[in-house]
Write a protein that holds these residues in place. Structure first.
Motif, PDB file in Angstrom:
ATOM      1  N   LYS A   7     118.550  64.166  29.171  1.00  0.00           N
ATOM      2  CA  LYS A   7     119.755  64.679  29.483  1.00  0.00           C
ATOM      3  C   LYS A   7     120.002  66.295  29.486  1.00  0.00           C
ATOM      4  O   LYS A   7     120.358  66.613  30.419  1.00  0.00           O
ATOM      5  CB  LYS A   7     120.763  64.063  28.664  1.00  0.00           C
ATOM      6  CG  LYS A   7     120.698  62.460  28.615  1.00  0.00           C
ATOM      7  CD  LYS A   7     122.016  61.606  27.986  1.00  0.00           C
ATOM      8  CE  LYS A   7     122.063  60.241  28.016  1.00  0.00           C
ATOM      9  NZ  LYS A   7     122.835  59.777  27.231  1.00  0.00           N
ATOM     10  N   THR A  28     132.088  63.478  33.240  1.00  0.00           N
ATOM     11  CA  THR A  28     132.409  62.953  31.907  1.00  0.00           C
ATOM     12  C   THR A  28     131.207  62.241  31.261  1.00  0.00           C
ATOM     13  O   THR A  28     130.425  61.651  32.217  1.00  0.00           O
ATOM     14  CB  THR A  28     133.482  62.050  31.825  1.00  0.00           C
ATOM     15  OG1 THR A  28     134.717  62.711  32.338  1.00  0.00           O
ATOM     16  CG2 THR A  28     133.780  61.162  30.532  1.00  0.00           C
ATOM     17  N   SER A  30     127.856  61.909  27.948  1.00  0.00           N
ATOM     18  CA  SER A  30     127.256  62.878  27.032  1.00  0.00           C
ATOM     19  C   SER A  30     126.318  63.783  27.805  1.00  0.00           C
ATOM     20  O   SER A  30     126.216  64.901  27.332  1.00  0.00           O
ATOM     21  CB  SER A  30     126.324  61.829  26.370  1.00  0.00           C
ATOM     22  OG  SER A  30     125.444  61.056  26.983  1.00  0.00           O
ATOM     23  N   THR A  31     125.824  63.514  28.819  1.00  0.00           N
ATOM     24  CA  THR A  31     124.985  64.316  29.914  1.00  0.00           C
ATOM     25  C   THR A  31     126.005  65.497  30.485  1.00  0.00           C
ATOM     26  O   THR A  31     125.610  66.581  30.488  1.00  0.00           O
ATOM     27  CB  THR A  31     124.362  63.439  31.015  1.00  0.00           C
ATOM     28  OG1 THR A  31     123.710  62.313  30.480  1.00  0.00           O
ATOM     29  CG2 THR A  31     123.341  64.358  31.706  1.00  0.00           C
ATOM     30  N   ASP A  81     127.980  65.531  37.436  1.00  0.00           N
ATOM     31  CA  ASP A  81     128.419  64.465  36.561  1.00  0.00           C
ATOM     32  C   ASP A  81     127.010  63.276  36.348  1.00  0.00           C
ATOM     33  O   ASP A  81     126.173  63.676  36.950  1.00  0.00           O
ATOM     34  CB  ASP A  81     129.386  63.440  37.383  1.00  0.00           C
ATOM     35  CG  ASP A  81     130.047  62.677  36.433  1.00  0.00           C
ATOM     36  OD1 ASP A  81     131.020  62.049  36.703  1.00  0.00           O
ATOM     37  OD2 ASP A  81     129.982  62.655  35.196  1.00  0.00           O
ATOM     38  N   GLY A  82     127.236  62.572  35.281  1.00  0.00           N
ATOM     39  CA  GLY A  82     126.195  61.847  35.093  1.00  0.00           C
ATOM     40  C   GLY A  82     126.303  60.346  35.718  1.00  0.00           C
ATOM     41  O   GLY A  82     127.185  60.181  36.467  1.00  0.00           O
ATOM     42  N   ALA A  83     125.535  59.296  35.409  1.00  0.00           N
ATOM     43  CA  ALA A  83     125.714  57.986  35.923  1.00  0.00           C
ATOM     44  C   ALA A  83     125.230  57.061  35.127  1.00  0.00           C
ATOM     45  O   ALA A  83     124.319  57.321  33.917  1.00  0.00           O
ATOM     46  CB  ALA A  83     124.869  57.770  37.168  1.00  0.00           C
ATOM     47  N   ASP A  84     125.689  55.677  35.200  1.00  0.00           N
ATOM     48  CA  ASP A  84     125.123  54.645  34.379  1.00  0.00           C
ATOM     49  C   ASP A  84     123.869  54.077  34.630  1.00  0.00           C
ATOM     50  O   ASP A  84     123.293  53.551  34.016  1.00  0.00           O
ATOM     51  CB  ASP A  84     126.052  53.724  34.059  1.00  0.00           C
ATOM     52  CG  ASP A  84     127.472  54.309  33.281  1.00  0.00           C
ATOM     53  OD1 ASP A  84     127.163  54.608  32.024  1.00  0.00           O
ATOM     54  OD2 ASP A  84     128.504  54.264  33.918  1.00  0.00           O
ATOM     55  N   LYS A  94     129.203  53.945  38.083  1.00  0.00           N
ATOM     56  CA  LYS A  94     129.791  54.970  37.004  1.00  0.00           C
ATOM     57  C   LYS A  94     130.898  54.220  36.281  1.00  0.00           C
ATOM     58  O   LYS A  94     131.301  52.994  36.769  1.00  0.00           O
ATOM     59  CB  LYS A  94     130.189  56.269  37.517  1.00  0.00           C
ATOM     60  CG  LYS A  94     128.769  57.220  38.001  1.00  0.00           C
ATOM     61  CD  LYS A  94     129.391  58.213  38.909  1.00  0.00           C
ATOM     62  CE  LYS A  94     130.355  59.007  38.113  1.00  0.00           C
ATOM     63  NZ  LYS A  94     129.907  59.438  36.404  1.00  0.00           N
ATOM     64  N   GLY A  95     131.559  54.860  35.150  1.00  0.00           N
ATOM     65  CA  GLY A  95     132.646  54.348  34.315  1.00  0.00           C
ATOM     66  C   GLY A  95     132.136  53.818  33.085  1.00  0.00           C
ATOM     67  O   GLY A  95     133.003  53.212  32.491  1.00  0.00           O
ATOM     68  N   GLY A  96     130.876  54.004  32.728  1.00  0.00           N
ATOM     69  CA  GLY A  96     130.546  53.498  31.426  1.00  0.00           C
ATOM     70  C   GLY A  96     131.676  54.023  30.360  1.00  0.00           C
ATOM     71  O   GLY A  96     131.844  53.654  29.259  1.00  0.00           O
ATOM     72  N   GLY A  97     131.889  55.530  30.687  1.00  0.00           N
ATOM     73  CA  GLY A  97     132.983  56.075  29.611  1.00  0.00           C
ATOM     74  C   GLY A  97     134.425  55.985  30.092  1.00  0.00           C
ATOM     75  O   GLY A  97     135.357  56.545  29.469  1.00  0.00           O
ATOM     76  N   GLY A  98     134.584  55.169  31.212  1.00  0.00           N
ATOM     77  CA  GLY A  98     136.020  54.929  31.311  1.00  0.00           C
ATOM     78  C   GLY A  98     136.664  55.870  32.228  1.00  0.00           C
ATOM     79  O   GLY A  98     138.033  55.846  32.502  1.00  0.00           O
ATOM     80  N   ALA A  99     135.961  56.840  32.959  1.00  0.00           N
ATOM     81  CA  ALA A  99     136.565  58.044  33.669  1.00  0.00           C
ATOM     82  C   ALA A  99     136.237  57.779  35.374  1.00  0.00           C
ATOM     83  O   ALA A  99     136.628  58.575  36.013  1.00  0.00           O
ATOM     84  CB  ALA A  99     136.070  59.327  33.272  1.00  0.00           C
ATOM     85  N   GLU A 103     136.791  60.787  38.124  1.00  0.00           N
ATOM     86  CA  GLU A 103     135.407  61.077  38.697  1.00  0.00           C
ATOM     87  C   GLU A 103     135.274  60.817  40.090  1.00  0.00           C
ATOM     88  O   GLU A 103     134.744  61.656  40.868  1.00  0.00           O
ATOM     89  CB  GLU A 103     134.482  60.232  37.923  1.00  0.00           C
ATOM     90  CG  GLU A 103     134.229  60.648  36.647  1.00  0.00           C
ATOM     91  CD  GLU A 103     133.098  59.728  35.704  1.00  0.00           C
ATOM     92  OE1 GLU A 103     133.306  58.558  35.915  1.00  0.00           O
ATOM     93  OE2 GLU A 103     132.773  60.324  34.862  1.00  0.00           O
ATOM     94  N   LYS A 121     118.044  55.561  33.578  1.00  0.00           N
ATOM     95  CA  LYS A 121     119.250  55.025  34.451  1.00  0.00           C
ATOM     96  C   LYS A 121     118.842  55.021  35.916  1.00  0.00           C
ATOM     97  O   LYS A 121     119.409  54.512  36.771  1.00  0.00           O
ATOM     98  CB  LYS A 121     120.151  56.457  34.546  1.00  0.00           C
ATOM     99  CG  LYS A 121     120.733  56.981  33.222  1.00  0.00           C
ATOM    100  CD  LYS A 121     121.707  56.016  32.389  1.00  0.00           C
ATOM    101  CE  LYS A 121     121.891  56.530  30.965  1.00  0.00           C
ATOM    102  NZ  LYS A 121     122.864  57.582  31.149  1.00  0.00           N
TER     103      LYS A 121
HETATM  104  O1  LIG Z   1     130.648  57.481  34.790  1.00  0.00           O
HETATM  105  C1  LIG Z   1     130.860  58.089  33.426  1.00  0.00           C
HETATM  106  C2  LIG Z   1     131.970  58.199  32.657  1.00  0.00           C
HETATM  107  O2  LIG Z   1     132.967  57.210  33.288  1.00  0.00           O
HETATM  108  C3  LIG Z   1     129.566  58.774  32.938  1.00  0.00           C
HETATM  109  O3  LIG Z   1     129.125  59.771  33.810  1.00  0.00           O
HETATM  110  C4  LIG Z   1     128.450  57.579  32.752  1.00  0.00           C
HETATM  111  O4  LIG Z   1     129.028  56.810  31.578  1.00  0.00           O
HETATM  112  C5  LIG Z   1     127.126  58.318  32.189  1.00  0.00           C
HETATM  113  O5  LIG Z   1     127.444  58.627  30.766  1.00  0.00           O
HETATM  114  P1  LIG Z   1     126.295  59.434  29.896  1.00  0.00           P
HETATM  115  O6  LIG Z   1     126.089  60.641  30.551  1.00  0.00           O
HETATM  116  O7  LIG Z   1     126.973  59.530  28.436  1.00  0.00           O
HETATM  117  O8  LIG Z   1     124.890  58.406  29.869  1.00  0.00           O
END
Ligand SMILES: O=C(CO)[C@H](O)[C@H](O)COP(=O)(O)O
Length: 219
Positions: A7, A28, A30-31, A81-84, A94-99, A103, A121
């Protein structure tokens, strides 16, 4: 490299894509947080950032990076941005972090979406990760029924309210063979604010952290 190192490496690689003197869109998670930490090292070369969540805005400010209101921006060259989950077509969940809502808004405005992730991923078919859907609270039961008719198993995300004051349903058991089609269908369901499929507006570049280093993919 460990998942975390992958990451971080992807985040470091994204810095090369930040134009000098620009306002940059920042995601949003960790990445994205690793990217913010790298962005701070060149903050004198940018003119601020648009945040995709309150958490991201807070982290940017903690690094002394000016947070700009998207309504005051008419040119956003890059969004990072990252992705799930992400496929070779750069379609994402996306949306694992609720944003997901903010986003998706910032991604819509940005000219180029650069996704930064670790290799876990990258998937052939989206859907193993439960699809997050932001829902107006009063519509929860109706939306859940409609999602069930589409073959999904919705679960209310416990103890979570989005930055916009809404709830999230995480939808299990979807095998998403046509992400654009499902994203369009979900957009038609009254009460859904945003679904976590980023396919109509996919990423433009994927910087994929792997055990061998960072791979650059585009479609
Ligand atoms: O869509 C997201 C938040 O809503 C994040 O980008 C997604 O959950 C990836 O998070 P991480 O970088 O922690 O794996």
């Amino acid at each position: 490299m460990t998942q975390d190192e992958q990451k971080r490496a992807a985040a470091e690689a994204a810095i090369k894509h930040v134009p000098i003197g620009c306002i940059i869109g920042v995601g949003t998670g960790s990445t994205a947080n690793y990217f913010i930490d790298e962005l701070a090292k060149i903050k004198h070369k940018i003119n601020g950032a648009v945040a995709s969540s309150d958490a991201t805005a807070k982290r940017l400010k903690s690094h002394g990076i000016e947070v700009i209101d998207l309504n005051n921006v008419d040119d956003l060259p890059v969004y990072v941005d990252g992705a799930d989950e992400i496929t070779e077509h750069l379609h994402m969940i996306k949306g694992g972090g609720g944003a997901l809502t903010r986003e998706k808004i910032v991604a819509a405005v940005a000219k180029k979406f650069i996704c930064i992730t670790d290799e876990t991923k990258l998937v052939n078919i989206l859907g193993n990760f439960p699809l997050p859907i932001e829902v107006i609270p009063m519509a929860r039961s109706y939306v859940a029924r409609e999602i069930t008719l589409l073959g999904g198993q919705p679960a209310l995300r416990q103890n979570f309210i989005t930055d916009n004051g809404n709830i999230i349903l995480d939808v299990h058991n979807l095998q998403i063979l046509n992400p654009v089609e499902l994203e369009t269908k979900l957009n038609q369901i009254t009460g859904i604010v945003t679904n976590g499929l980023f396919a109509r507006r996919a990423a433009d570049i994927l910087l994929l952290g792997t055990v061998e280093g960072v791979k650059t993919m585009s479609y």
